[in-house]
Design a protein around this motif. Structure first.
Motif, mmCIF file in Angstrom:
data_model
loop_
_atom_site.group_PDB
_atom_site.id
_atom_site.type_symbol
_atom_site.label_atom_id
_atom_site.label_comp_id
_atom_site.label_asym_id
_atom_site.label_seq_id
_atom_site.Cartn_x
_atom_site.Cartn_y
_atom_site.Cartn_z
ATOM 1 N N ALA A 62 3.218 23.410 -58.585
ATOM 2 C CA ALA A 62 2.717 23.032 -57.201
ATOM 3 C C ALA A 62 2.182 24.227 -56.342
ATOM 4 O O ALA A 62 2.807 24.388 -55.150
ATOM 5 C CB ALA A 62 3.734 22.153 -56.612
ATOM 6 N N ASP A 121 -0.609 24.660 -55.142
ATOM 7 C CA ASP A 121 -1.634 24.619 -53.893
ATOM 8 C C ASP A 121 -0.785 24.048 -52.791
ATOM 9 O O ASP A 121 0.318 23.579 -52.891
ATOM 10 C CB ASP A 121 -2.515 23.353 -54.263
ATOM 11 N N THR A 180 -3.839 17.082 -58.306
ATOM 12 C CA THR A 180 -3.912 16.077 -57.028
ATOM 13 C C THR A 180 -4.225 16.585 -55.906
ATOM 14 O O THR A 180 -4.012 17.826 -55.635
ATOM 15 C CB THR A 180 -2.613 15.245 -57.348
ATOM 16 N N ASP A 181 -4.539 15.713 -55.038
ATOM 17 C CA ASP A 181 -4.445 16.208 -53.443
ATOM 18 C C ASP A 181 -3.201 16.312 -52.880
ATOM 19 O O ASP A 181 -2.550 17.231 -52.343
ATOM 20 C CB ASP A 181 -5.369 15.018 -52.676
ATOM 21 N N ARG A 182 -2.139 15.472 -53.391
ATOM 22 C CA ARG A 182 -0.842 15.348 -52.952
ATOM 23 C C ARG A 182 -0.219 14.139 -53.744
ATOM 24 O O ARG A 182 -0.735 13.105 -53.876
ATOM 25 C CB ARG A 182 -0.821 15.183 -51.347
ATOM 26 N N ASP A 194 1.556 20.445 -52.292
ATOM 27 C CA ASP A 194 1.276 19.334 -53.254
ATOM 28 C C ASP A 194 2.168 18.200 -53.381
ATOM 29 O O ASP A 194 1.824 17.124 -53.670
ATOM 30 C CB ASP A 194 1.329 20.350 -54.438
ATOM 31 N N LEU A 234 -0.068 20.116 -61.282
ATOM 32 C CA LEU A 234 -0.373 19.050 -60.474
ATOM 33 C C LEU A 234 -1.937 19.099 -60.040
ATOM 34 O O LEU A 234 -2.166 20.112 -59.200
ATOM 35 C CB LEU A 234 0.457 18.778 -59.308
#
Length: 400
Positions: free
Chosen positions: A122, A124, A104-106, A127, A102
């Motif tokens: 995930a 980060d 992405t920011d979320r 996520d 991922l």
């Protein structure tokens, strides 16, 4: 002229089997209700996407500035990337080989999170947030952190690490509780077992954290990939039998402590199985650490009576004289202590329901209220537990 790609009449459309696709800024993609649209190559949506069906991806996906992307399923054979800003997803399904990373920011999942096969990377912070449901079956898992919203029933977090699924189910959460579960390989130097453990596995650790007030909940762990035969933190505890247990970290003494629980579906080496706690644990916003340990268990009733006690001693457990019994439920109990003149100085008899004999014992005080003198006293004990009778008579030394 703004181009419009409309997909409403087919149930399965194939757009490129392997080639990369880049949609221009002026392109709009509309996928109708009930439509499954397959993207075989790397795809970038520079235009707008309106998805009321299901997007199936075999390669990398970049939604650029699109945020509401509907249902999506990843089925590739190789590692894939998901790019974008904050993505609002309906159903989020991963049934693939390799890893989905991922970038992405979320990802906000309002439908179902299904990890059938493959790994969702995930690692980060926060996520994935699931406000819908997550499935507790399959071999796929989320590696890193997953945030879930309780709808009132059990919440399953399909976690895993190091090629092994390590799912966690949290029960009895209040509605709208936001809980995060992080799954990782622990630092061996932080795994300190208490005296009740043979050792703690260093293959997997979970950190449970609530966003808000502390909650009291029960946990069930579907663990795999652990080594409960070799420990870096091992202790020599002899027992006729052993079993795995969920253990939780306590800051008060910096040790892990086992939870009582029910073990099922374990293999011969305890490298996988399911453990459901019989007791609840408090989960705070500071986090609660859990791991898997091996503990000794009682396979048959154990009956023990000490031969000395010291009412004024420094060790609390030695201040009263009582029998010790474990391994079966007691339905009837009688216990009496006599002095050298055969005068009764203490007696108790219980036969109502399940009897907890830890609540009874002679503290060295005579019926007159005076302290008993140092010397030898005599006792008889009768315990009835699950249709078996255990009796013993003997002597005990009272020490000052």
């Amino acid at each position: 002229m703004r181009s419009l790609l409309t997909l409403t009449l087919v149930t399965l459309a194939i757009w490129s089997n392997a080639q990369s696709i880049t949609l221009g800024e002026s392109t709009s993609v509309y996928i109708g209700d009930g439509t499954v649209f397959f993207f075989g190559g790397n795809t970038a949506f520079n235009g707008t996407v309106s998805n009321q069906g299901t997007i199936v991806s075999y390669s990398d996906m970049d939604f650029v500035l699109n945020t509401d992307i509907g249902n999506i399923k990843f089925t590739g054979r190789n590692d894939q990337n998901l790019n974008g800003d904050t993505l609002d997803v309906g159903d989020f399904i991963v049934d693939k080989q390799g890893k989905l990373t991922l970038l992405t920011d979320r990802v906000l999942v309002s439908g179902a999170l299904e990890t059938v096969n493959g790994v969702i990377d995930a690692e980060d912070e926060d996520d994935i947030l699931v406000t819908g449901s997550s499935q507790g079956s399959g071999q796929g898992y989320v590696e890193g952190k997953l945030v879930g919203l309780s709808q009132g029933g059990p919440v399953t977090f399909p976690m895993g690490v190091n090629n092994a699924p390590n799912y966690v189910t949290i029960s009895d959460l209040p509605v709208n509780t936001v809980l995060s579960v992080e799954c990782k390989i622990p630092d061996q130097s932080t795994l300190y077992p208490n005296e009740d453990m043979v050792g703690i596995s260093d293959e997997v650790e979970w950190i449970l954290k609530v966003n808000g007030d502390s909650v009291n909940a029960q946990v069930s762990v579907n663990f795999s990939g652990v080594d409960l035969e070799n420990f870096s933190n091992g202790q020599n505890i002899r027992s006729r039998a052993y079993e795995p247990a969920i253990v939780v970290f306590s800051k008060t003494d910096t040790l892990f402590h086992p939870l009582s629980g029910t073990v099922s579906n374990t293999d011969a080496t305890f490298s996988s199985g399911v453990i459901t706690s019989d007791e609840s644990i408090w989960i705070t916003n500071e986090g609660r650490r859990m791991a898997i340990a091996l503990i000794p268990i009682i396979v048959e009733p154990t009956f023990y009576i000490p031969n000395a006690f010291a009412p004024n001693g420094t060790i609390t457990d030695n201040r009263s004289f009582r029998p010790y019994f474990a391994g079966a439920e007691i339905s009837s109990f009688s216990f009496a202590v006599y002095d050298s003149f055969n005068q009764e100085v203490y007696s108790v008899s219980q036969s109502a329901g399940a009897v907890d004999i830890t609540q009874f014992g002679w503290n060295g005080i005579l019926p007159s209220g005076q302290e008993a003198p140092e010397g030898v006293y005599y006792y008889n004990v009768r315990i009835l537990a699950e249709s078996e009778e255990y009796t013993q008579t003997g002597s005990v030394l009272l020490l000052k």
